[in-house]
Motif scaffolding. Structure first.
Motif, PDB file in Angstrom:
ATOM      1  N   ASP A 122     -10.031 -21.294  18.888  1.00 27.63           N
ATOM      2  CA  ASP A 122      -9.990 -20.502  17.654  1.00 27.63           C
ATOM      3  C   ASP A 122      -9.540 -19.059  17.873  1.00 27.63           C
ATOM      4  O   ASP A 122      -9.419 -18.296  16.920  1.00 27.63           O
ATOM      5  N   GLN A 123      -9.269 -18.671  19.122  1.00 25.21           N
ATOM      6  CA  GLN A 123      -8.805 -17.313  19.399  1.00 25.21           C
ATOM      7  C   GLN A 123      -7.375 -17.280  19.963  1.00 25.21           C
ATOM      8  O   GLN A 123      -6.927 -16.257  20.472  1.00 25.21           O
ATOM      9  N   MET A 124      -6.668 -18.385  19.863  1.00 23.87           N
ATOM     10  CA  MET A 124      -5.307 -18.453  20.394  1.00 23.87           C
ATOM     11  C   MET A 124      -4.349 -17.659  19.503  1.00 23.87           C
ATOM     12  O   MET A 124      -4.290 -17.900  18.299  1.00 23.87           O
ATOM     13  N   PRO A 125      -3.602 -16.714  20.086  1.00 26.26           N
ATOM     14  CA  PRO A 125      -2.674 -15.902  19.290  1.00 26.26           C
ATOM     15  C   PRO A 125      -1.399 -16.672  18.940  1.00 26.26           C
ATOM     16  O   PRO A 125      -0.878 -17.437  19.747  1.00 26.26           O
ATOM     17  N   ILE A 126      -0.911 -16.448  17.730  1.00 25.82           N
ATOM     18  CA  ILE A 126       0.309 -17.104  17.258  1.00 25.82           C
ATOM     19  C   ILE A 126       1.350 -16.025  16.958  1.00 25.82           C
ATOM     20  O   ILE A 126       1.040 -14.986  16.377  1.00 25.82           O
ATOM     21  N   LYS A 127       2.587 -16.283  17.378  1.00 27.79           N
ATOM     22  CA  LYS A 127       3.694 -15.373  17.115  1.00 27.79           C
ATOM     23  C   LYS A 127       4.923 -16.214  16.812  1.00 27.79           C
ATOM     24  O   LYS A 127       5.241 -17.139  17.555  1.00 27.79           O
ATOM     25  N   ASP A 128       5.604 -15.907  15.738  1.00 20.21           N
ATOM     26  CA  ASP A 128       6.825 -16.623  15.343  1.00 20.21           C
ATOM     27  C   ASP A 128       6.583 -18.122  15.220  1.00 20.21           C
ATOM     28  O   ASP A 128       7.388 -18.944  15.673  1.00 20.21           O
ATOM     29  N   ASN A 129       5.449 -18.494  14.629  1.00 18.88           N
ATOM     30  CA  ASN A 129       5.113 -19.892  14.338  1.00 18.88           C
ATOM     31  C   ASN A 129       4.906 -20.738  15.596  1.00 18.88           C
ATOM     32  O   ASN A 129       5.081 -21.953  15.578  1.00 18.88           O
ATOM     33  N   ARG A 130       4.545 -20.067  16.706  1.00 23.08           N
ATOM     34  CA  ARG A 130       4.279 -20.741  17.981  1.00 23.08           C
ATOM     35  C   ARG A 130       3.109 -20.034  18.661  1.00 23.08           C
ATOM     36  O   ARG A 130       2.757 -18.920  18.312  1.00 23.08           O
ATOM     37  N   LEU A 131       2.579 -20.689  19.676  1.00 25.26           N
ATOM     38  CA  LEU A 131       1.580 -20.050  20.519  1.00 25.26           C
ATOM     39  C   LEU A 131       2.229 -18.874  21.242  1.00 25.26           C
ATOM     40  O   LEU A 131       3.321 -19.016  21.797  1.00 25.26           O
ATOM     41  N   ASP A 132       1.566 -17.717  21.231  1.00 24.20           N
ATOM     42  CA  ASP A 132       2.056 -16.553  21.982  1.00 24.20           C
ATOM     43  C   ASP A 132       1.551 -16.702  23.411  1.00 24.20           C
ATOM     44  O   ASP A 132       0.536 -16.138  23.802  1.00 24.20           O
ATOM     45  N   ARG A 133       2.261 -17.519  24.189  1.00 21.29           N
ATOM     46  CA  ARG A 133       1.810 -17.937  25.519  1.00 21.29           C
ATOM     47  C   ARG A 133       1.561 -16.761  26.455  1.00 21.29           C
ATOM     48  O   ARG A 133       0.690 -16.815  27.308  1.00 21.29           O
ATOM     49  N   LYS A 134       2.316 -15.689  26.316  1.00 16.46           N
ATOM     50  CA  LYS A 134       2.150 -14.528  27.203  1.00 16.46           C
ATOM     51  C   LYS A 134       0.749 -13.936  27.116  1.00 16.46           C
ATOM     52  O   LYS A 134       0.277 -13.323  28.065  1.00 16.46           O
ATOM     53  N   ARG A 192     -10.935 -23.678  32.150  1.00 15.35           N
ATOM     54  CA  ARG A 192     -10.578 -24.113  30.794  1.00 15.35           C
ATOM     55  C   ARG A 192      -9.056 -24.171  30.699  1.00 15.35           C
ATOM     56  O   ARG A 192      -8.366 -23.251  31.124  1.00 15.35           O
ATOM     57  N   TYR A 193      -8.564 -25.259  30.126  1.00 14.53           N
ATOM     58  CA  TYR A 193      -7.124 -25.442  29.974  1.00 14.53           C
ATOM     59  C   TYR A 193      -6.794 -25.780  28.529  1.00 14.53           C
ATOM     60  O   TYR A 193      -7.554 -26.488  27.856  1.00 14.53           O
ATOM     61  N   LEU A 194      -5.672 -25.292  28.089  1.00 13.34           N
ATOM     62  CA  LEU A 194      -5.139 -25.619  26.780  1.00 13.34           C
ATOM     63  C   LEU A 194      -4.050 -26.667  26.980  1.00 13.34           C
ATOM     64  O   LEU A 194      -3.155 -26.495  27.805  1.00 13.34           O
ATOM     65  N   ILE A 195      -4.151 -27.768  26.250  1.00  8.82           N
ATOM     66  CA  ILE A 195      -3.112 -28.789  26.221  1.00  8.82           C
ATOM     67  C   ILE A 195      -2.480 -28.663  24.836  1.00  8.82           C
ATOM     68  O   ILE A 195      -3.170 -28.802  23.825  1.00  8.82           O
ATOM     69  N   GLU A 196      -1.185 -28.382  24.804  1.00 14.01           N
ATOM     70  CA  GLU A 196      -0.585 -28.080  23.505  1.00 14.01           C
ATOM     71  C   GLU A 196       0.880 -28.467  23.426  1.00 14.01           C
ATOM     72  O   GLU A 196       1.523 -28.686  24.439  1.00 14.01           O
ATOM     73  N   MET A 211      -1.557 -28.976  16.867  1.00 13.22           N
ATOM     74  CA  MET A 211      -1.245 -29.716  18.096  1.00 13.22           C
ATOM     75  C   MET A 211      -1.759 -28.957  19.321  1.00 13.22           C
ATOM     76  O   MET A 211      -1.011 -28.327  20.061  1.00 13.22           O
ATOM     77  N   LYS A 212      -3.095 -29.023  19.496  1.00 12.17           N
ATOM     78  CA  LYS A 212      -3.759 -28.331  20.590  1.00 12.17           C
ATOM     79  C   LYS A 212      -5.089 -29.007  20.877  1.00 12.17           C
ATOM     80  O   LYS A 212      -5.712 -29.582  19.987  1.00 12.17           O
ATOM     81  N   ALA A 213      -5.478 -28.931  22.134  1.00 15.03           N
ATOM     82  CA  ALA A 213      -6.781 -29.486  22.551  1.00 15.03           C
ATOM     83  C   ALA A 213      -7.218 -28.751  23.809  1.00 15.03           C
ATOM     84  O   ALA A 213      -6.394 -28.193  24.539  1.00 15.03           O
ATOM     85  N   GLU A 214      -8.515 -28.762  24.058  1.00 15.46           N
ATOM     86  CA  GLU A 214      -9.052 -28.118  25.261  1.00 15.46           C
ATOM     87  C   GLU A 214      -9.407 -29.164  26.294  1.00 15.46           C
ATOM     88  O   GLU A 214      -9.963 -30.219  25.968  1.00 15.46           O
ATOM     89  N   LEU A 215      -9.096 -28.843  27.543  1.00 15.78           N
ATOM     90  CA  LEU A 215      -9.486 -29.670  28.681  1.00 15.78           C
ATOM     91  C   LEU A 215     -10.360 -28.804  29.566  1.00 15.78           C
ATOM     92  O   LEU A 215      -9.976 -27.686  29.926  1.00 15.78           O
TER      93      LEU A 215
END
Length: 146
Positions: free
Chosen positions: A80-92, A122-126, A137-141
């Motif tokens: 719930d705290q994953m940042p989004i930029k330009d309609n995608r995950l802001d991976r940086k 903790r890993y993000l699978i996305e 389209m995201k899940a935690e491992l």
């Protein structure tokens, strides 16, 4: 004659070196913990979602109509705290990308396999195709010490 012996010696060493690497990869694949990754529009389900550290074999199933990808990102952030930029995950801003199955390898109806080693954490699978991550389209491992 000495040159021929050297060539044969080098060839023999390479043969055993490459064979040893291949055997190690096969052994690792056979002892890896399996994680099923089921991708649909627009969700990712992991079975199981908690695994021991070490060799992990991801088997990704694209059960959707669209192509998808599967990225593994080591992170300290909850979903719930994953940042989004330009309609995608802001991976940086999330963490380190560890590995991935690309969209060209996971079209609709396809299955793809990925073998990797994961440390505890903790890993993000996305899926980070534009629009897919914010749509769900995201899940935690969770990877635990073995």
């Amino acid at each position: 004659m000495k040159i021929l012996r050297r060539i044969l010696l080098i060839g023999t060493l390479l043969f055993f070196l490459i064979g040893g690497i291949e055997e190690n990869a096969i052994a690792q694949s056979n002892t890896a913990t399996q994680v099923k990754v089921i991708e649909t529009e627009m969700a990712i389900e992991l079975l199981p979602s908690t695994v021991p550290a070490g060799a992990i074999k991801f088997i990704a199933y694209n059960q959707g109509q669209l192509p998808h990808e599967m990225e593994i990102v080591k992170t300290d952030l909850p979903l719930d705290q994953m940042p989004i930029k330009d309609n995608r995950l802001d991976r940086k801003k999330v963490g380190e990308k560890i590995d991935e199955i690309e969209a060209e390898d996971l079209p609709s109806g396809a299955t793809a396999t990925l073998l990797t080693n994961l440390q505890p954490g903790r890993y993000l699978i996305e899926c980070n195709i534009p629009g897919h991550f914010p749509a769900g389209m995201k899940a935690e491992l969770f990877v635990e010490s073995s």
